[in-house]
Scaffold this motif. Structure first.
Motif: not given
Length: 278
Positions: A92-114
């Protein structure tokens, strides 16, 4: 009416299994994972498959169809275990690290749109002229997790109807609704753009907005100003500025209450002492 095999991704699992940070929300996900791992796992599966379950119910399919895909269950279970039980909370600490989290957030919105586009497309095949159904199914596909959160609260032993997502819509929920409307208009050939172009534009908007909001730790919405004026003109709702003025006025009055209460306590104690002396 079949919606095909869902593509459950690691992004879906990570985004939906983050422990809530609201201390007033009864038993938090972390506490439930310690008290009852079974309830925690059921909540995790409900979060991961919530949008598919709701969409299936609306389209008259079995809501448990997606649980036949063992690879998806294993993926979701693996992420659930790593989020809650990884030693030293490293995952959780790794995925909550801000640079990593920003990438995951962007990818999540790609999935949401599809998913929104796929939901509208599936509803169009089942109900060719049911534009309202297309909007609702696309909306559910994009924000089903938030809509099913009240039921997930019951599994955690909590009931907070004031957190209903319909009453207090977050930015992803609002964006899913607006996106479902746009994709429905495109599916009905009322919007003169191709589906691929609309997906790209909507994805860029969602990803950019969410990344900026996450980087700034903001819980606002880019739609606030427009919604405020539209609701004020059509429904007589107060403008955003009026609400802020009201909150500032309330905040200015609030500090006097503790002082007043303290003065009343002191005065009461003084009177009791005087009466005792008499």
């Amino acid at each position: 009416m079949s919606q095909g095999v869902p593509r459950l991704s690691l992004i879906d699992c990570w985004d939906r299994l983050q422990p809530p940070r609201d201390p007033t929300d009864g038993f938090s996900s972390v506490e439930v994972s310690r008290r009852s791992p079974v309830a925690s796992w059921l909540c995790a599966m409900l979060y991961c498959f919530g949008s598919y379950i709701l969409a299936d119910i609306m389209l008259g399919s079995s809501p448990i169809d997606y649980f036949q895909h063992n690879s998806h269950i294993l993926l979701a279970s693996a992420v659930w275990y790593l989020v809650f039980y990884c030693p030293l909370n490293l995952f959780y600490k790794c995925v909550a690290f801000l640079p990593v989290k920003l990438v995951l957030v962007a990818l999540k919105e790609v999935v949401r749109s599809r998913k929104i586009a796929a939901g509208v497309h599936h509803a169009h095949h089942a109900y060719h002229s049911g534009f309202f159904i297309m909007v609702i199914v696309g909306y559910v596909k994009g924000s089903g997790v938030a809509l099913i959160s009240n039921f997930e609260q019951l599994l955690r032993g909590v009931w907070r109807p004031d957190t209903n997502e319909i009453l207090n819509m977050s930015f992803p929920t609002k964006a899913s609704l607006y996106g479902a409307i746009l994709f429905t208009l495109q599916e009905a050939h009322w919007l003169p753009v191709s589906k691929s172009t609309l997906i790209v534009v909507f994805t860029l908007f969602m990803a950019t907005s969410k990344v900026v909001m996450t980087a700034r730790h903001s819980h606002g919405s880019p739609f606030t100003l427009i919604e405020s004026w539209v609701c004020h003109l059509l429904f007589g709702s107060p403008l955003v500025g009026s609400e802020e003025d009201h909150h500032h006025a309330a905040a200015a009055v609030a500090p006097s209450s503790p002082l007043k209460a303290k003065e009343e306590q002191v005065e009461g104690a003084r009177k009791r002492k005087a009466k005792k002396a008499e």
